[in-house]
Design a protein around this motif. Structure first.
Motif, mmCIF file in Angstrom:
data_model
loop_
_atom_site.group_PDB
_atom_site.id
_atom_site.type_symbol
_atom_site.label_atom_id
_atom_site.label_comp_id
_atom_site.label_asym_id
_atom_site.label_seq_id
_atom_site.Cartn_x
_atom_site.Cartn_y
_atom_site.Cartn_z
ATOM 1 N N SER A 134 0.861 -1.195 0.000
ATOM 2 C CA SER A 134 0.000 0.000 0.000
ATOM 3 C C SER A 134 0.886 1.230 0.000
ATOM 4 C CB SER A 134 -0.909 0.020 1.235
ATOM 5 O OG SER A 134 -0.131 0.187 2.412
ATOM 6 N N MET A 135 0.317 2.357 -0.446
ATOM 7 C CA MET A 135 0.971 3.656 -0.388
ATOM 8 C C MET A 135 0.048 4.602 0.359
ATOM 9 S SD MET A 135 1.362 6.995 -1.517
ATOM 10 C CE MET A 135 0.419 7.181 -3.030
ATOM 11 N N GLN A 136 0.607 5.382 1.287
ATOM 12 C CA GLN A 136 -0.190 6.293 2.083
ATOM 13 C C GLN A 136 0.608 7.563 2.401
ATOM 14 O OE1 GLN A 136 -0.488 2.844 3.194
ATOM 15 N NE2 GLN A 136 1.699 2.919 3.598
ATOM 16 N N GLY A 137 -0.090 8.537 2.966
ATOM 17 C CA GLY A 137 0.559 9.784 3.341
ATOM 18 C C GLY A 137 0.324 10.878 2.327
ATOM 19 N N VAL A 138 0.965 12.049 2.571
ATOM 20 C CA VAL A 138 0.798 13.244 1.743
ATOM 21 C C VAL A 138 2.177 13.701 1.300
ATOM 22 C CG1 VAL A 138 -0.043 15.623 1.659
ATOM 23 C CG2 VAL A 138 -1.285 13.918 3.019
ATOM 24 N N ALA A 139 2.307 13.992 -0.013
ATOM 25 C CA ALA A 139 3.588 14.475 -0.551
ATOM 26 C C ALA A 139 4.017 15.738 0.192
ATOM 27 C CB ALA A 139 3.452 14.762 -2.040
ATOM 28 N N PRO A 140 5.314 15.877 0.469
ATOM 29 C CA PRO A 140 6.427 15.052 -0.041
ATOM 30 C C PRO A 140 6.900 14.015 0.974
ATOM 31 C CG PRO A 140 7.290 17.089 0.785
ATOM 32 C CD PRO A 140 5.820 17.125 1.042
ATOM 33 N N PHE A 141 5.981 13.594 1.871
ATOM 34 C CA PHE A 141 6.375 12.654 2.926
ATOM 35 C C PHE A 141 5.495 11.413 2.893
ATOM 36 C CE2 PHE A 141 7.508 16.920 4.553
ATOM 37 C CZ PHE A 141 8.885 16.767 4.552
ATOM 38 N N ARG A 142 5.278 10.857 1.709
ATOM 39 C CA ARG A 142 4.506 9.626 1.584
ATOM 40 C C ARG A 142 5.390 8.418 1.908
ATOM 41 N NH1 ARG A 142 2.347 11.224 -4.330
ATOM 42 N NH2 ARG A 142 4.488 12.104 -4.297
ATOM 43 N N ASN A 143 4.732 7.279 2.113
ATOM 44 C CA ASN A 143 5.489 6.055 2.348
ATOM 45 C C ASN A 143 4.832 4.897 1.615
ATOM 46 O OD1 ASN A 143 3.646 4.458 4.281
ATOM 47 N ND2 ASN A 143 3.826 6.440 5.340
ATOM 48 N N PHE A 144 5.647 3.878 1.328
ATOM 49 C CA PHE A 144 5.200 2.680 0.623
ATOM 50 C C PHE A 144 5.548 1.488 1.510
ATOM 51 C CE2 PHE A 144 6.006 -0.907 -2.257
ATOM 52 C CZ PHE A 144 4.843 -0.907 -3.033
ATOM 53 N N ALA A 145 4.531 0.618 1.789
ATOM 54 C CA ALA A 145 4.731 -0.502 2.720
ATOM 55 C C ALA A 145 4.359 -1.808 2.034
ATOM 56 C CB ALA A 145 3.899 -0.304 3.979
ATOM 57 N N VAL A 146 5.193 -2.870 2.292
ATOM 58 C CA VAL A 146 4.876 -4.235 1.866
ATOM 59 C C VAL A 146 4.826 -5.090 3.118
ATOM 60 C CG1 VAL A 146 5.541 -6.201 0.443
ATOM 61 C CG2 VAL A 146 6.066 -3.860 -0.320
ATOM 62 N N THR A 147 3.733 -5.865 3.258
ATOM 63 C CA THR A 147 3.511 -6.661 4.477
ATOM 64 C C THR A 147 3.418 -8.148 4.124
ATOM 65 O OG1 THR A 147 2.312 -4.810 5.458
ATOM 66 C CG2 THR A 147 2.003 -6.981 6.471
ATOM 67 N N TRP A 148 4.290 -8.951 4.801
ATOM 68 C CA TRP A 148 4.152 -10.409 4.755
ATOM 69 C C TRP A 148 3.368 -10.794 6.005
ATOM 70 C CZ3 TRP A 148 7.980 -7.710 2.656
ATOM 71 C CH2 TRP A 148 8.518 -8.105 1.435
ATOM 72 N N CYS A 149 2.113 -11.165 5.838
ATOM 73 C CA CYS A 149 1.214 -11.363 6.965
ATOM 74 C C CYS A 149 1.000 -12.864 7.180
ATOM 75 C CB CYS A 149 -0.111 -10.663 6.708
ATOM 76 S SG CYS A 149 -1.292 -10.804 8.067
ATOM 77 N N GLY A 150 1.637 -13.431 8.262
ATOM 78 C CA GLY A 150 1.428 -14.832 8.627
ATOM 79 C C GLY A 150 1.839 -15.799 7.537
ATOM 80 N N THR A 151 2.904 -15.484 6.798
ATOM 81 C CA THR A 151 3.318 -16.360 5.702
ATOM 82 C C THR A 151 4.105 -17.552 6.266
ATOM 83 O OG1 THR A 151 5.269 -14.952 5.400
ATOM 84 C CG2 THR A 151 3.379 -14.495 4.002
ATOM 85 N N ALA A 152 3.761 -18.768 5.784
ATOM 86 C CA ALA A 152 4.373 -20.014 6.293
ATOM 87 C C ALA A 152 5.817 -20.127 5.828
ATOM 88 C CB ALA A 152 3.563 -21.212 5.834
ATOM 89 N N MET A 153 6.652 -20.779 6.685
ATOM 90 C CA MET A 153 8.046 -21.047 6.345
ATOM 91 C C MET A 153 8.143 -22.432 5.695
ATOM 92 S SD MET A 153 9.629 -18.321 7.389
ATOM 93 C CE MET A 153 11.322 -18.873 7.333
ATOM 94 N N PHE A 154 9.210 -22.614 4.839
ATOM 95 C CA PHE A 154 9.439 -23.919 4.201
ATOM 96 C C PHE A 154 10.343 -24.771 5.129
ATOM 97 C CE2 PHE A 154 11.124 -26.979 1.214
ATOM 98 C CZ PHE A 154 10.088 -27.159 0.312
ATOM 99 N N ASP A 155 10.106 -26.022 5.338
ATOM 100 C CA ASP A 155 9.082 -26.849 4.717
ATOM 101 C C ASP A 155 8.064 -27.143 5.791
ATOM 102 O OD1 ASP A 155 7.565 -28.999 3.761
ATOM 103 O OD2 ASP A 155 9.269 -30.097 3.045
ATOM 104 N N PRO A 156 6.731 -26.995 5.561
ATOM 105 C CA PRO A 156 5.767 -27.269 6.627
ATOM 106 C C PRO A 156 5.880 -28.697 7.176
ATOM 107 C CG PRO A 156 4.722 -26.156 4.781
ATOM 108 C CD PRO A 156 6.101 -26.524 4.327
ATOM 109 N N GLY A 157 6.336 -29.590 6.319
ATOM 110 C CA GLY A 157 6.472 -30.968 6.814
ATOM 111 C C GLY A 157 7.633 -31.116 7.770
ATOM 112 N N ILE A 158 8.697 -30.299 7.569
ATOM 113 C CA ILE A 158 9.876 -30.398 8.425
ATOM 114 C C ILE A 158 9.772 -29.408 9.580
ATOM 115 C CG2 ILE A 158 12.399 -30.118 8.456
ATOM 116 C CD1 ILE A 158 12.405 -30.910 5.503
#
Length: 841
Positions: A134-158
């Protein structure tokens, strides 16, 4: 009023949702209102990554982000915890094995350059979780965020149950990048459990990692954050409080922190604990919970009990409109900061801040007369009981007045007296007289009403007021009617001469009138004294000795001395009539017009202004007998009388006036010429014509210019020489009656001029001269002869002289000579001849 604000950030995460919560406590004397809200908040957009070990497609950042001095407006997201700026890797493989430091892994992991590791680890997105941005805020101080939310690690079997929750934030203008790790576990059974947090430049030769977060360290973390700040050609790293941007749509749930009892959901909750109590607000999202706590004291400990009013007293304003009344509240808690609230007529007034003294009273001063609906006061935010309503009144204004009238002819004087109460320096008087004059501010006033026509009824106003704007008024009527008017009627507005006319005065007056009549003849004045009647009808009779227009004027005078006049015109008519032709003798061929001319020289009234009737007598030998104009035809002696009568009783026409005149006509038999010569007649010049006329005894022909053989016979012979002549014949009978006729005679002036073509000047007596012949009625204007060289050898204008064939005494040669001849004819025209003549010897 006190407010208690508590904002807590709970550092407790379990799976994938995190938020910041702010709680506001608004205490009241009876309870507390708690309000919680999620601060910040993002609206996520899915990255589109669903497969293992992949980079996303190109994603717009929304602003320019400078990474290692290179501006970037787009990025790609790697499923294994990377935010990259090498767009060539879009949809490509995202390396997962980690077997070297971040700086040393460039060769083995060529796609993990020009990127931010948040951390870089082996994530298995097919087993669960989401990756969004997502991108939020007001220029010239906006920010861009990427969220990994509860993503599983490899390998679920191990490594079952292992997951990653993290967020990377990059900032406009500053170029700062932050990594907020909510949950990261290390499973050494796969890929050594390695994970790297850091940044790496586009060349793969410069890298900065968070302390203890690079290969070959195994580590796990909850709620930690790192900031990477540009510094020249590299970055510095520092630890910062964990504060990811929360999701905006998190729900709020309330619990008793001590007992764990669920209290409800929503942003607001009202509590009233009997003992000090801690409450917790929870925001749910992903698999994590954000919590905030607030400690609340019982209301009795905060406010010390409910405020109270035991009674209320008042004093009224002393003068109408003045605001000097008071209201006192009794039993008020002393020595506290109080907010007094009250209402007038349903409208709450501004809050009064005051504090009761030792007598436990608060007095409100400067109050106006009104009904006060209620009073109560607050200590902090705690209200007392309400008292009221209470009405403040003012001393009433009592209006009273009288006046007296003195009538006059140039205005009526009225004296006004104000008897209103109460009185004093704060009371004002205003008289308004409703006659267009200024108001009078005096207590008692004298006013002169102009009262034109003496018919005025005035609605005047007395206003009694105070200096504080309170007033009452009364409208009263002053009747100043004492009308006086002059008017009259008469038997007729026009009468015949020597006929009496009665005039009737119809006058209105409230005061005994007297009358003066003037009839405009400079002689007659009739006076009638007052008889005591208010509405008089007095009659006078007047007979004018002369005819003409007159003005009758009635002057009415009442007992005050006021006057009124009325004038109107009347007409005295003496009719006159005469005929247009008086006593005449005529010879008639056609009918003769008889015309009556009525006139009144004095009044100058002529038709059609006066309707007349006409009567011609006797009626024989005439046309209409009842019109002003008629036609007569006859032979003999006739006497006619025209009688003129007025026929209507109009304004300027008295009925029955009469005048007459007589006319004598001697009419002789007419004469009519017959067998008159029919014209026009045309004769040649020098010719004659016999004229003729019959039907008369005596004849006379004109003109008498010598062209007639006899001017006094019926058939003279005419020999005119002019181009045209009009002959008029007059025929008379024995009575002198005349008739006439005309005959026009034209003379044809065309005569042939004769010019020889040759002559023989040999003195044999034959054709010895070249000359113009047949000039009987013509005149010779010019006669010239020229030789072949153009020399004039002969010239004359004498018709009796011709050319003898010589020039300057010498005989001319045989041959052809040129001539020019101009003749004038009787009709006024000239004839020019040019030709040749042959001289023969």
């Amino acid at each position: 009023m006190k407010r208690y604000f508590l904002s807590l950030i709970v550092l407790a995460f379990s799976a994938s949702a995190y938020s910041q919560i702010t709680i506001v406590d608004t205490p009241h004397c009876l309870n507390h209102t708690l309000f919680a809200q999620v601060t910040g908040g993002i609206i996520p957009t899915a990255s589109g990554i669903t497969a293992d070990d992949n980079w996303s497609g190109v994603i717009p950042i929304g602003f320019t982000f400078n990474f290692y001095g290179i501006p970037n407006t787009q990025c790609i997201v790697g499923s294994n915890g990377c935010l990259g700026f090498d767009l060539a890797n879009a949809f490509a493989y995202n390396t997962w094995p980690i077997n070297n430091t971040l700086l040393g892994s460039t060769g083995a992991a060529p796609d993990v350059v020009n990127c931010i590791c948040v951390p870089w680890c082996d994530v298995y997105i097919p087993a669960g979780g989401t990756i969004d941005y997502s991108m939020q805020g007001v220029a010239p101080f906006r920010n861009f965020a990427v969220t990994w939310c509860g993503t599983a690690m490899f390998d679920p079997g191990i490594c079952p149950g292992q997951y990653l929750t993290t967020q990377v934030i990059i900032y406009e203008t500053t170029g700062i990048a932050e990594v907020h790790i909510g949950h990261h576990t290390a499973c050494t059974a796969w890929n050594g459990g390695y994970g790297i947090v850091g940044v790496k430049d586009p060349t793969g030769t410069i890298a900065t990692t968070a302390p203890g977060r690079d290969y070959p360290t195994d580590w796990a973390a909850t709620n930690e954050a790192w900031r990477f700040t540009p510094s020249g050609t590299t970055y510095t790293v520092s630890s910062i409080p964990y504060a990811p941007i929360p999701y905006a749509a998190s729900g709020i749930y309330w619990y008793d922190s001590t007992t764990g009892a669920y209290l409800g959901s929503g942003a607001n909750i009202v509590v009233n604990p009997a003992v000090p109590t801690t409450y917790v607000a929870c925001a749910l999202g992903c698999n994590d919970t954000t919590k905030a706590y607030v400690h609340v004291l019982p209301s009795t400990l905060v406010f010390g009990g409910l405020p109270h009013i035991s009674g209320i007293t008042s004093t009224n304003p002393s003068v109408c409109g003045e605001c000097n009344g008071t209201i006192t509240l009794h039993g008020v808690t002393p020595h506290t900061a109080d907010s007094v609230i009250y209402s007038i007529g349903g409208v709450q007034q501004p809050v009064l801040l005051d504090s009761a003294g030792a007598d436990s009273t608060i007095t409100l001063t400067g109050l106006c007369a009104a009904t006060y609906d209620y009073f109560y006061y607050k200590i902090a935010n705690c209200p007392s009981n309400q008292v009221g309503p209470l009405t403040l009144t003012t001393p009433p204004l009592s209006l009273a007045m009288n006046y007296s009238i003195k009538l006059g002819c140039n205005g009526d004087l009225v004296v006004f007296n104000n008897l209103s109460t109460p009185t004093g320096p704060d009371y004002l008087t205003t008289w308004a007289f409703n006659d267009g004059t200024p108001t009078n501010p005096n207590l008692n006033a004298s006013h002169l009403f102009a009262n034109p026509g003496y018919t005025g009824v005035y609605s005047d106003t007395l206003t009694y007021s105070t200096t504080f704007g309170c007033s009452v008024d009364t409208v009263f009527t002053v009747n100043l009617q004492h009308p006086i008017s002059a008017a009259y009627t008469s038997d007729a507005q026009s009468v015949c001469l020597n006929t009496p006319n009665r005039f009737f005065a119809t006058t209105i007056s409230t005061n005994e009138p007297s009358y003066t009549w003037n009839f405009g003849d400079d002689r007659t004045v009739i006076q009638v004294p007052a008889n005591g009647n208010n509405n008089n009808t007095d009659t006078v009779e007047y007979q004018s000795p002369v005819a003409g227009f007159f003005t009758a004027t009635l002057t009415v005078t009442d007992s005050i001395g006021c006057q009124a006049t009325f004038s109107d015109t009347f007409n005295v008519i003496s009719l006159d009539v005469h005929t247009s032709v008086h006593d005449t003798s005529v010879c008639l061929v056609d009918s003769m017009t008889l015309r009556a001319l009525p006139a009144d020289p004095k009044s100058d009234v002529n038709p059609p202004y006066i309707p007349f009737s006409y009567a011609w007598t006797p009626t024989n030998n005439i046309g209409m007998t009842n019109a002003s104009t008629t036609n007569f035809m006859g032979v003999g002696t006739f006497v006619y009388t025209i009688t003129l009568n007025t026929t209507q009783s109009l304004v300027l026409n008295p009925f029955g006036c009469s005048a007459s005149d007589t006319e004598k006509i001697v009419s002789y038999p007419p004469v009519t010429l017959t067998d008159v010569t029919t014209g026009p007649v045309t004769i040649p010049i020098g010719g004659s014509v016999q004229l003729n006329a019959l039907g008369a005894v005596y004849f006379t022909w004109t003109p008498d210019n010598g062209t007639l053989s006899n001017n006094n016979i019926n058939d003279p012979i005419a020999t005119p020489t002019d181009a045209s002549t009009i002959y008029t014949v007059y025929g008379r009978n024995l009575f002198g009656c005349i008739d006439s006729a005309n005959v026009t005679v034209y003379v044809d002036p065309n005569v042939q001029d004769i010019i020889p073509s040759a002559f023989t000047p040999n003195n044999d007596g034959k054709n010895d001269f070249f000359k113009i012949t047949n000039l009987k009625y013509q005149k010779l204007v010019e006669f010239s002869v020229y030789n072949r060289w153009g020399i004039q050898v002969f010239h004359t204008n004498n018709p009796d002289i011709g050319w003898d064939g010589t020039y300057q005494g010498a005989a001319q040669d045989m041959g052809v000579y040129n001539y020019v001849v101009i003749t004038a004819h009787p009709d006024g025209t000239n004839q020019t001849y040019k030709g040749t003549v042959t001289l023969i010897r």
